[in-house]
Design an enzyme around this catalytic site. Structure first.
Site, PDB file in Angstrom:
ATOM      1  N   GLY A   1       0.821  -1.217   0.000  1.00 45.67           N
ATOM      2  CA  GLY A   1       0.000   0.000   0.000  1.00 45.67           C
ATOM      3  C   GLY A   1       0.850   1.260   0.000  1.00 45.67           C
TER       4      GLY A   1
ATOM      5  N   GLN B   1      -2.223   6.890   0.910  1.00 46.37           N
ATOM      6  CA  GLN B   1      -1.910   8.010   1.821  1.00 46.37           C
ATOM      7  C   GLN B   1      -0.891   7.622   2.893  1.00 46.37           C
ATOM      8  OE1 GLN B   1      -4.703  10.859   4.344  1.00 46.37           O
ATOM      9  NE2 GLN B   1      -4.491   8.914   5.421  1.00 46.37           N
TER      10      GLN B   1
ATOM     11  N   ALA C   1      -4.851  -2.321   1.064  1.00 46.32           N
ATOM     12  CA  ALA C   1      -6.241  -2.745   1.289  1.00 46.32           C
ATOM     13  C   ALA C   1      -7.177  -2.058   0.325  1.00 46.32           C
ATOM     14  CB  ALA C   1      -6.687  -2.404   2.714  1.00 46.32           C
TER      15      ALA C   1
ATOM     16  N   SER D   1      -9.708   0.088   0.743  1.00 47.05           N
ATOM     17  CA  SER D   1      -9.902   0.801   2.017  1.00 47.05           C
ATOM     18  C   SER D   1     -11.184   1.624   2.080  1.00 47.05           C
ATOM     19  CB  SER D   1      -8.689   1.714   2.260  1.00 47.05           C
ATOM     20  OG  SER D   1      -8.725   2.806   1.360  1.00 47.05           O
TER      21      SER D   1
ATOM     22  N   THR E   1      -8.348  -1.307  12.203  1.00 44.89           N
ATOM     23  CA  THR E   1      -9.156  -0.091  12.036  1.00 44.89           C
ATOM     24  C   THR E   1     -10.231   0.068  13.105  1.00 44.89           C
ATOM     25  OG1 THR E   1     -10.882   0.853  10.621  1.00 44.89           O
ATOM     26  CG2 THR E   1     -10.461  -1.481  10.328  1.00 44.89           C
TER      27      THR E   1
ATOM     28  N   GLU F   1     -13.086   0.853  12.411  1.00 47.65           N
ATOM     29  CA  GLU F   1     -14.317   0.292  11.818  1.00 47.65           C
ATOM     30  C   GLU F   1     -14.683  -1.044  12.472  1.00 47.65           C
ATOM     31  OE1 GLU F   1     -16.698   0.885   9.067  1.00 47.65           O
ATOM     32  OE2 GLU F   1     -16.158   2.860   9.789  1.00 47.65           O
TER      33      GLU F   1
ATOM     34  N   TYR G   1     -15.950  -4.437   4.421  1.00 49.06           N
ATOM     35  CA  TYR G   1     -14.599  -3.942   4.726  1.00 49.06           C
ATOM     36  C   TYR G   1     -14.217  -4.319   6.159  1.00 49.06           C
ATOM     37  CZ  TYR G   1     -11.018  -0.568   6.201  1.00 49.06           C
ATOM     38  OH  TYR G   1      -9.890   0.014   6.734  1.00 49.06           O
TER      39      TYR G   1
ATOM     40  N   LYS H   1     -11.427  -6.965   7.721  1.00 49.52           N
ATOM     41  CA  LYS H   1     -10.365  -6.496   8.634  1.00 49.52           C
ATOM     42  C   LYS H   1     -10.411  -7.245   9.972  1.00 49.52           C
ATOM     43  CE  LYS H   1      -8.101  -3.024   6.505  1.00 49.52           C
ATOM     44  NZ  LYS H   1      -6.647  -2.836   6.441  1.00 49.52           N
TER      45      LYS H   1
ATOM     46  N   ARG I   1      -5.057  12.674   1.283  1.00 50.70           N
ATOM     47  CA  ARG I   1      -6.131  11.711   1.453  1.00 50.70           C
ATOM     48  C   ARG I   1      -6.841  11.492   0.108  1.00 50.70           C
ATOM     49  NH1 ARG I   1      -8.426   7.488   4.190  1.00 50.70           N
ATOM     50  NH2 ARG I   1      -9.883   8.129   5.799  1.00 50.70           N
TER      51      ARG I   1
HETATM   52  P1  NAP Z   1      -5.413   4.201   0.703  1.00 48.24           P
HETATM   53  O1  NAP Z   1      -4.931   5.604   0.514  1.00 48.24           O
HETATM   54  O2  NAP Z   1      -6.695   3.792   0.076  1.00 48.24           O
HETATM   55  O3  NAP Z   1      -4.247   3.221   0.224  1.00 48.24           O
HETATM   56  C1  NAP Z   1      -4.474   1.848   0.079  1.00 48.24           C
HETATM   57  C2  NAP Z   1      -3.259   1.228  -0.577  1.00 48.24           C
HETATM   58  O4  NAP Z   1      -3.479  -0.176  -0.757  1.00 48.24           O
HETATM   59  C3  NAP Z   1      -2.956   1.792  -2.000  1.00 48.24           C
HETATM   60  O5  NAP Z   1      -1.564   1.849  -2.170  1.00 48.24           O
HETATM   61  C4  NAP Z   1      -3.550   0.729  -2.896  1.00 48.24           C
HETATM   62  O6  NAP Z   1      -2.951   0.668  -4.169  1.00 48.24           O
HETATM   63  C5  NAP Z   1      -3.177  -0.522  -2.103  1.00 48.24           C
HETATM   64  N1  NAP Z   1      -3.941  -1.705  -2.507  1.00 48.24           N
HETATM   65  C6  NAP Z   1      -5.275  -1.827  -2.699  1.00 48.24           C
HETATM   66  N2  NAP Z   1      -5.588  -3.069  -3.090  1.00 48.24           N
HETATM   67  C7  NAP Z   1      -4.405  -3.749  -3.170  1.00 48.24           C
HETATM   68  C8  NAP Z   1      -4.067  -5.057  -3.546  1.00 48.24           C
HETATM   69  N3  NAP Z   1      -4.987  -5.949  -3.919  1.00 48.24           N
HETATM   70  N4  NAP Z   1      -2.755  -5.430  -3.511  1.00 48.24           N
HETATM   71  C9  NAP Z   1      -1.805  -4.536  -3.141  1.00 48.24           C
HETATM   72  N5  NAP Z   1      -2.068  -3.273  -2.768  1.00 48.24           N
HETATM   73  C10 NAP Z   1      -3.358  -2.890  -2.792  1.00 48.24           C
HETATM   74  O7  NAP Z   1      -5.552   3.873   2.266  1.00 48.24           O
HETATM   75  P2  NAP Z   1      -4.834   4.569   3.523  1.00 48.24           P
HETATM   76  O8  NAP Z   1      -5.758   5.602   4.059  1.00 48.24           O
HETATM   77  O9  NAP Z   1      -3.436   4.888   3.204  1.00 48.24           O
HETATM   78  O10 NAP Z   1      -4.891   3.364   4.582  1.00 48.24           O
HETATM   79  C11 NAP Z   1      -3.804   2.448   4.704  1.00 48.24           C
HETATM   80  C12 NAP Z   1      -4.299   1.206   5.453  1.00 48.24           C
HETATM   81  O11 NAP Z   1      -4.779   1.557   6.744  1.00 48.24           O
HETATM   82  C13 NAP Z   1      -5.439   0.472   4.762  1.00 48.24           C
HETATM   83  O12 NAP Z   1      -5.251  -0.907   5.025  1.00 48.24           O
HETATM   84  C14 NAP Z   1      -6.671   0.975   5.493  1.00 48.24           C
HETATM   85  O13 NAP Z   1      -7.695   0.010   5.409  1.00 48.24           O
HETATM   86  C15 NAP Z   1      -6.127   1.132   6.891  1.00 48.24           C
HETATM   87  N6  NAP Z   1      -6.751   2.161   7.724  1.00 48.24           N
HETATM   88  C16 NAP Z   1      -6.849   3.434   7.269  1.00 48.24           C
HETATM   89  C17 NAP Z   1      -7.377   4.416   8.102  1.00 48.24           C
HETATM   90  C18 NAP Z   1      -7.515   5.835   7.644  1.00 48.24           C
HETATM   91  O14 NAP Z   1      -8.291   6.576   8.260  1.00 48.24           O
HETATM   92  N7  NAP Z   1      -6.769   6.265   6.650  1.00 48.24           N
HETATM   93  C19 NAP Z   1      -7.796   4.076   9.404  1.00 48.24           C
HETATM   94  C20 NAP Z   1      -7.653   2.753   9.834  1.00 48.24           C
HETATM   95  C21 NAP Z   1      -7.104   1.802   8.997  1.00 48.24           C
HETATM   96  P3  NAP Z   1      -3.468   1.617  -5.376  1.00 48.24           P
HETATM   97  O15 NAP Z   1      -2.812   2.950  -5.125  1.00 48.24           O
HETATM   98  O16 NAP Z   1      -2.985   0.889  -6.551  1.00 48.24           O
HETATM   99  O17 NAP Z   1      -4.964   1.694  -5.269  1.00 48.24           O
HETATM  100  N1  GDD Z   2     -17.034   8.905   1.683  1.00 47.39           N
HETATM  101  C1  GDD Z   2     -18.126   9.634   1.996  1.00 47.39           C
HETATM  102  N2  GDD Z   2     -18.681  10.435   1.037  1.00 47.39           N
HETATM  103  N3  GDD Z   2     -18.612   9.552   3.239  1.00 47.39           N
HETATM  104  C2  GDD Z   2     -19.681  10.324   3.552  1.00 47.39           C
HETATM  105  C3  GDD Z   2     -20.299  11.175   2.622  1.00 47.39           C
HETATM  106  C4  GDD Z   2     -19.784  11.222   1.295  1.00 47.39           C
HETATM  107  O1  GDD Z   2     -20.261  11.932   0.428  1.00 47.39           O
HETATM  108  N4  GDD Z   2     -21.311  11.814   3.244  1.00 47.39           N
HETATM  109  C5  GDD Z   2     -21.343  11.382   4.495  1.00 47.39           C
HETATM  110  N5  GDD Z   2     -20.367  10.460   4.700  1.00 47.39           N
HETATM  111  C6  GDD Z   2     -20.111   9.730   5.951  1.00 47.39           C
HETATM  112  C7  GDD Z   2     -20.036   8.214   5.772  1.00 47.39           C
HETATM  113  O2  GDD Z   2     -21.367   7.661   5.703  1.00 47.39           O
HETATM  114  C8  GDD Z   2     -19.275   7.830   7.049  1.00 47.39           C
HETATM  115  O3  GDD Z   2     -20.175   7.722   8.129  1.00 47.39           O
HETATM  116  C9  GDD Z   2     -18.359   9.027   7.295  1.00 47.39           C
HETATM  117  O4  GDD Z   2     -18.825  10.084   6.429  1.00 47.39           O
HETATM  118  C10 GDD Z   2     -16.874   8.796   7.003  1.00 47.39           C
HETATM  119  O5  GDD Z   2     -16.737   8.225   5.713  1.00 47.39           O
HETATM  120  P1  GDD Z   2     -15.315   8.062   4.996  1.00 47.39           P
HETATM  121  O6  GDD Z   2     -14.603   9.359   4.979  1.00 47.39           O
HETATM  122  O7  GDD Z   2     -15.561   7.369   3.712  1.00 47.39           O
HETATM  123  O8  GDD Z   2     -14.480   7.150   6.007  1.00 47.39           O
HETATM  124  P2  GDD Z   2     -14.883   5.845   6.843  1.00 47.39           P
HETATM  125  O9  GDD Z   2     -14.976   6.256   8.281  1.00 47.39           O
HETATM  126  O10 GDD Z   2     -16.020   5.130   6.254  1.00 47.39           O
HETATM  127  O11 GDD Z   2     -13.595   4.912   6.631  1.00 47.39           O
HETATM  128  C11 GDD Z   2     -12.277   5.430   6.777  1.00 47.39           C
HETATM  129  O12 GDD Z   2     -11.852   5.321   8.105  1.00 47.39           O
HETATM  130  C12 GDD Z   2     -11.733   3.970   8.593  1.00 47.39           C
HETATM  131  C13 GDD Z   2     -11.281   4.063  10.067  1.00 47.39           C
HETATM  132  O13 GDD Z   2     -12.373   4.293  10.900  1.00 47.39           O
HETATM  133  C14 GDD Z   2     -11.370   4.642   5.816  1.00 47.39           C
HETATM  134  O14 GDD Z   2     -10.090   5.261   5.794  1.00 47.39           O
HETATM  135  C15 GDD Z   2     -11.206   3.207   6.284  1.00 47.39           C
HETATM  136  O15 GDD Z   2     -10.211   2.556   5.466  1.00 47.39           O
HETATM  137  C16 GDD Z   2     -10.735   3.225   7.742  1.00 47.39           C
HETATM  138  O16 GDD Z   2     -10.580   1.903   8.230  1.00 47.39           O
END
Ligand code: NAP
Ligand code: GDD
Length: 353
Positions: free
Chosen positions: A8, A12, A87, A89, A132, A134, A156, A160, A191
């Protein structure tokens, strides 16, 4: 020199982590997927020419759905630390692609763990799993910490959950140094644009310059504990430096609804908005404009589009990071205001005419 392998890396967190580890003196290897266009923009500033000898970032083509590929990369790199951040994600998209999500997020983690065993690296490698908040899902206990029961609400989160318990199982069964970081939402200027924070800061900048009039959102009531990705990748590293493999919550211990976040973003560009109406008829209307932007008083800058509602959502995430503070000395440096300021300034600059 220590070697780290990041799946990944083009995402981000992967990009912030790669930079953080390179600054610490690591040689960093990353797994990138073959795509029809270059998608390495988040790490391009870290990649040197192939011909240069002292490369600190080396990219390998791969995919977490391909066992032999995962094994061969692990064999070639022989890392000291693995950060499994790859992931599918996006929670909403996981309802459309549940099988692919399970294959990548659940079995992808298992593939890594089995490859480590197969290659006899169980004793030598430390493994970080991107778990996560989640996992807590529909949780009535506020705030959530390491021992709060899970109740996942999406394909998702269920995938996880499998990975989370695989880590615990491999740790116990094979004495592996494998840890879960249970990370609450973390954001940044880099992001992905379909996550709600970046969608809002992008739209606010476009509306500021008159490039767009309105942003369409879904559930405004959901609350999230939002931190900055830079703080969280520092936490990932600290989790692997701890004396024992353990699971840690990283969060800010504050949360805001999507509605509150939207108001704060518009305030940052000098616009006050008031919400009125209910459900799909709710609107965010500009009531005061204190900047040079092209927004007019009375303009409906936020509307609801039911396409953005999820089949089931998670309503209240708030993390208690006291274990990470006590054992790792980790604390977030950013708060919601400094996070929003950085994201908004970045997007205002990006869309400046
Ligand atoms: P992201 O920006 O969506 O990055 C996901 C990465 O995974 C990208 O590099 C993507 O590649 C790669 N990927 C997707 N499918 C793959 C596959 N089949 N094989 C290999 N690589 C693959 O997510 P992020 O926000 O950096 O999050 C990083 C990790 O933390 C994820 O596992 C996410 O579920 C977890 N997480 C994120 C948050 C958050 O708030 N950001 C919170 C809790 C946990 P491409 O660029 O090619 O799509
Ligand atoms: N994406 C999105 N788009 N979400 C929206 C919107 C919209 O237009 N309007 C409202 N939401 C609400 C979603 O329903 C959710 O309750 C909240 O905004 C946050 O959505 P996201 O920003 O898509 O993030 P997430 O909380 O579902 O998931 C992210 O955080 C997780 C950790 O708690 C991702 O980064 C996951 O990969 C990560 O595990």
């Amino acid at each position: 020199m220590k070697k780290a392998l990041i799946s990944g890396i083009t995402g981000q967190d992967g990009a912030y982590l790669a930079e953080y580890l390179i600054n610490k003196g690591y040689e960093v290897h990353g797994i990138k997927r073959r795509t029809s266009r270059f998608i390495t923009d988040r790490v391009d500033h870290l990649v040197k020419d192939h011909q240069e000898a002292d490369k600190k970032l080396i990219l390998h083509y791969g995919d977490l759905t391909d066992s032999l590929n995962v094994t061969s990369i692990l064999k070639k790199v022989n890392p000291d630390e693995i950060y499994n951040l790859g992931a599918m994600s996006h929670v909403h998209v996981s309802f459309e692609t549940p099988e692919y999500t399970a294959n990548t997020n659940a079995i992808g983690c298992l593939r890594m763990l089995e490859s480590i065993r197969l290659l006899g690296m169980t004793e030598s490698v430390k493994y970080y799993q991107a778990s996560t908040s989640e996992l807590y899902g529909d949780c009535k206990i506020i705030p959530q910490k390491e021992d709060t029961p899970f109740n996942p609400q999406s394909p998702y989160a269920i995938a996880k959950l499998f990975a989370f318990y695989s880590i615990k199982n491999y740790r116990k069964s094979y004495n592996m140094f494998a840890s879960n970081g249970i990370l609450f939402n973390h954001e940044s200027p880099h992001r992905g644009e379909t996550f709600v924070t970046k969608k809002i800061t992008t739209a606010a900048a476009k509306i500021y310059y008159g490039i767009a009039d309105t942003i369409y959102l879904g559930n405004l009531d959901a609350k999230r504990d939002w931190g900055h990705a830079k703080d969280y990748v520092r936490g990932m590293w600290k989790i692997l430096q701890y004396k024992n493999p353990e699971d840690f919550v990283l969060a800010t211990n504050t949360n805001f609804s999507i509605r509150e976040f939207t108001k704060l973003v518009f305030k940052e560009i000098g616009v006050e908005i008031e919400f009125s109406g209910k459900g799909v008829n709710e609107k965010g209307i500009a009531t005061k404009v204190d900047s040079d932007c092209l927004i007019k008083i009375g303009q409906e800058v936020v509307k609801i589009d039911e396409r953005y509602f999820r089949p089931s959502d998670v309503n209240n995430l708030l993390g208690d990071y006291s274990k990470a503070k006590r054992l790792l000395g980790w604390e977030p440096k950013y708060n919601i205001h400094s996070l929003i300021k950085e994201m908004v300034n970045y997007d205002l600059e990006r869309f400046k005419p």
